[in-house]
Design a protein around this motif. Structure first.
Motif, PDB file in Angstrom:
ATOM      1  N   SER A  82      40.066  37.302  48.919  1.00 30.39           N
ATOM      2  CA  SER A  82      39.218  36.527  48.014  1.00 30.39           C
ATOM      3  C   SER A  82      38.016  37.305  47.484  1.00 30.39           C
ATOM      4  O   SER A  82      37.307  36.815  46.605  1.00 30.39           O
ATOM      5  CB  SER A  82      38.727  35.258  48.716  1.00 30.39           C
ATOM      6  N   LEU A  83      37.788  38.495  47.996  1.00 29.40           N
ATOM      7  CA  LEU A  83      36.639  39.274  47.539  1.00 29.40           C
ATOM      8  C   LEU A  83      36.797  39.670  46.077  1.00 29.40           C
ATOM      9  O   LEU A  83      37.886  40.033  45.625  1.00 29.40           O
ATOM     10  CB  LEU A  83      36.456  40.521  48.400  1.00 29.40           C
ATOM     11  N   ARG A  84      35.700  39.620  45.350  1.00 30.07           N
ATOM     12  CA  ARG A  84      35.722  39.927  43.921  1.00 30.07           C
ATOM     13  C   ARG A  84      36.160  41.373  43.646  1.00 30.07           C
ATOM     14  O   ARG A  84      36.887  41.643  42.694  1.00 30.07           O
ATOM     15  CB  ARG A  84      34.351  39.682  43.327  1.00 30.07           C
ATOM     16  N   SER A  85      35.734  42.295  44.478  1.00 30.02           N
ATOM     17  CA  SER A  85      36.065  43.707  44.244  1.00 30.02           C
ATOM     18  C   SER A  85      37.557  43.989  44.399  1.00 30.02           C
ATOM     19  O   SER A  85      38.040  45.023  43.937  1.00 30.02           O
ATOM     20  CB  SER A  85      35.254  44.608  45.175  1.00 30.02           C
ATOM     21  N   VAL A  86      38.287  43.081  45.015  1.00 30.79           N
ATOM     22  CA  VAL A  86      39.725  43.264  45.197  1.00 30.79           C
ATOM     23  C   VAL A  86      40.463  43.185  43.852  1.00 30.79           C
ATOM     24  O   VAL A  86      41.563  43.712  43.709  1.00 30.79           O
ATOM     25  CB  VAL A  86      40.270  42.236  46.226  1.00 30.79           C
ATOM     26  N   GLN A  87      39.840  42.574  42.845  1.00 25.45           N
ATOM     27  CA  GLN A  87      40.462  42.500  41.516  1.00 25.45           C
ATOM     28  C   GLN A  87      40.783  43.891  40.973  1.00 25.45           C
ATOM     29  O   GLN A  87      41.830  44.098  40.368  1.00 25.45           O
ATOM     30  CB  GLN A  87      39.561  41.760  40.529  1.00 25.45           C
ATOM     31  N   LYS A  88      39.882  44.831  41.173  1.00 22.52           N
ATOM     32  CA  LYS A  88      40.133  46.199  40.710  1.00 22.52           C
ATOM     33  C   LYS A  88      41.344  46.792  41.423  1.00 22.52           C
ATOM     34  O   LYS A  88      42.167  47.468  40.813  1.00 22.52           O
ATOM     35  CB  LYS A  88      38.924  47.092  40.950  1.00 22.52           C
ATOM     36  N   LEU A  89      41.442  46.537  42.721  1.00 25.06           N
ATOM     37  CA  LEU A  89      42.581  47.039  43.498  1.00 25.06           C
ATOM     38  C   LEU A  89      43.882  46.420  42.990  1.00 25.06           C
ATOM     39  O   LEU A  89      44.899  47.103  42.908  1.00 25.06           O
ATOM     40  CB  LEU A  89      42.375  46.751  44.984  1.00 25.06           C
ATOM     41  N   GLU A  90      43.841  45.160  42.624  1.00 21.10           N
ATOM     42  CA  GLU A  90      45.027  44.508  42.066  1.00 21.10           C
ATOM     43  C   GLU A  90      45.462  45.173  40.766  1.00 21.10           C
ATOM     44  O   GLU A  90      46.648  45.399  40.548  1.00 21.10           O
ATOM     45  CB  GLU A  90      44.761  43.019  41.830  1.00 21.10           C
ATOM     46  N   VAL A  91      44.509  45.476  39.905  1.00 18.81           N
ATOM     47  CA  VAL A  91      44.833  46.138  38.636  1.00 18.81           C
ATOM     48  C   VAL A  91      45.468  47.501  38.909  1.00 18.81           C
ATOM     49  O   VAL A  91      46.477  47.861  38.301  1.00 18.81           O
ATOM     50  CB  VAL A  91      43.573  46.294  37.746  1.00 18.81           C
ATOM     51  N   ILE A  92      44.899  48.241  39.845  1.00 10.61           N
ATOM     52  CA  ILE A  92      45.444  49.564  40.175  1.00 10.61           C
ATOM     53  C   ILE A  92      46.861  49.429  40.707  1.00 10.61           C
ATOM     54  O   ILE A  92      47.774  50.129  40.254  1.00 10.61           O
ATOM     55  CB  ILE A  92      44.534  50.294  41.186  1.00 10.61           C
ATOM     56  N   CYS A  93      47.062  48.520  41.666  1.00  8.18           N
ATOM     57  CA  CYS A  93      48.381  48.365  42.274  1.00  8.18           C
ATOM     58  C   CYS A  93      49.406  47.799  41.295  1.00  8.18           C
ATOM     59  O   CYS A  93      50.570  48.195  41.315  1.00  8.18           O
ATOM     60  CB  CYS A  93      48.296  47.471  43.516  1.00  8.18           C
ATOM     61  N   ASP A  94      48.990  46.873  40.445  1.00 11.63           N
ATOM     62  CA  ASP A  94      49.929  46.227  39.531  1.00 11.63           C
ATOM     63  C   ASP A  94      50.209  47.044  38.275  1.00 11.63           C
ATOM     64  O   ASP A  94      51.334  47.095  37.804  1.00 11.63           O
ATOM     65  CB  ASP A  94      49.412  44.846  39.116  1.00 11.63           C
ATOM     66  N   ASP A  95      49.176  47.675  37.726  1.00 15.87           N
ATOM     67  CA  ASP A  95      49.315  48.276  36.404  1.00 15.87           C
ATOM     68  C   ASP A  95      49.231  49.795  36.351  1.00 15.87           C
ATOM     69  O   ASP A  95      49.621  50.398  35.367  1.00 15.87           O
ATOM     70  CB  ASP A  95      48.245  47.709  35.463  1.00 15.87           C
ATOM     71  N   VAL A  96      48.688  50.430  37.383  1.00  8.80           N
ATOM     72  CA  VAL A  96      48.474  51.879  37.316  1.00  8.80           C
ATOM     73  C   VAL A  96      49.492  52.658  38.137  1.00  8.80           C
ATOM     74  O   VAL A  96      50.023  53.662  37.676  1.00  8.80           O
ATOM     75  CB  VAL A  96      47.033  52.239  37.756  1.00  8.80           C
ATOM     76  N   LEU A  97      49.768  52.199  39.344  1.00  7.17           N
ATOM     77  CA  LEU A  97      50.671  52.948  40.223  1.00  7.17           C
ATOM     78  C   LEU A  97      52.088  52.969  39.672  1.00  7.17           C
ATOM     79  O   LEU A  97      52.576  51.959  39.174  1.00  7.17           O
ATOM     80  CB  LEU A  97      50.703  52.318  41.620  1.00  7.17           C
ATOM     81  N   PRO A  98      52.756  54.118  39.771  1.00 14.13           N
ATOM     82  CA  PRO A  98      54.162  54.166  39.361  1.00 14.13           C
ATOM     83  C   PRO A  98      55.010  53.387  40.367  1.00 14.13           C
ATOM     84  O   PRO A  98      54.765  53.464  41.574  1.00 14.13           O
ATOM     85  CB  PRO A  98      54.491  55.657  39.388  1.00 14.13           C
ATOM     86  N   LYS A  99      55.982  52.630  39.870  1.00  8.86           N
ATOM     87  CA  LYS A  99      56.814  51.823  40.763  1.00  8.86           C
ATOM     88  C   LYS A  99      58.261  52.299  40.808  1.00  8.86           C
ATOM     89  O   LYS A  99      58.942  52.096  41.791  1.00  8.86           O
ATOM     90  CB  LYS A  99      56.803  50.343  40.330  1.00  8.86           C
ATOM     91  N   GLY A 100      58.717  52.925  39.757  1.00  7.98           N
ATOM     92  CA  GLY A 100      60.094  53.403  39.717  1.00  7.98           C
ATOM     93  C   GLY A 100      60.230  54.765  40.371  1.00  7.98           C
ATOM     94  O   GLY A 100      59.303  55.586  40.329  1.00  7.98           O
TER      95      GLY A 100
END
Length: 167
Positions: A82-100
């Motif tokens: 629930s921490l606000r700073s976790v939003q940045k981590l979500e963006v990195i994990c969802d949109d920046v990291l390669p998944k394939g």
């Protein structure tokens, strides 16, 4: 004779430009693209202070799960999630990291060719990519896929180790 020097100069400049562009090539190009509906950051990073480093460590210890193509990040600890700073981590994990696997192999090839230390942003993303790759490997049943992902895990680990040694 003058044409020869002009040709040599042209070839030299072409090689120089290619080399400088190769070193400037982004390891994580999606970090520089803004996607609709996401926390609008260009080149997002999670760690900006010692507190952020400690928080990331806590999140990893709590059992951070980075899922594949469906772009979901799960932190089992509700208080941490629930921490606000976790939003940045979500963006990195969802949109920046390669998944394939092909994207991760491209990344490992670029990391293997690097002669300079990683920026702290790229180091953070490489560690998170290693976390994702390891979690994906643990979920696989097919032996051929497991071997391919195991190779990716090893290459990412070697890149992080090399960076730590050279820093």
């Amino acid at each position: 004779m003058m044409q020869c020097w002009a040709l040599l100069t042209f070839v030299y400049l072409s090689i120089y430009l290619a080399a400088t562009q190769h070193h400037r090539k982004a390891l994580y190009p999606s970090a520089y693209r803004i996607k609709r509906g996401t926390f609008s950051l260009i080149n997002p990073t999670f760690q900006g202070s010692v507190e952020d480093v400690n928080l990331l460590f806590e999140i990893l210890l709590a059992g951070l799960q980075i899922e594949g193509e469906e772009h979901t990040m799960l932190i089992p600890d509700e208080e941490l999630a629930s921490l606000r700073s976790v939003q940045k981590l979500e963006v990195i994990c969802d949109d920046v990291l390669p998944k394939g696997l092909s994207d991760i192999r491209r990344l490992t090839a670029q990391l293997a060719q690097r002669r300079q230390p990683l920026s702290w942003q790229d180091f953070e993303r490489t560690v998170l990519t290693l976390v994702y790759t390891t979690q994906t490997l643990a979920r696989l049943g097919n032996q051929q896929q497991r071997q391919a992902w195991t190779d990716a895990v090893i290459q990412l680990f070697k890149a992080i180790q090399k960076d730590l040694i050279s820093s």
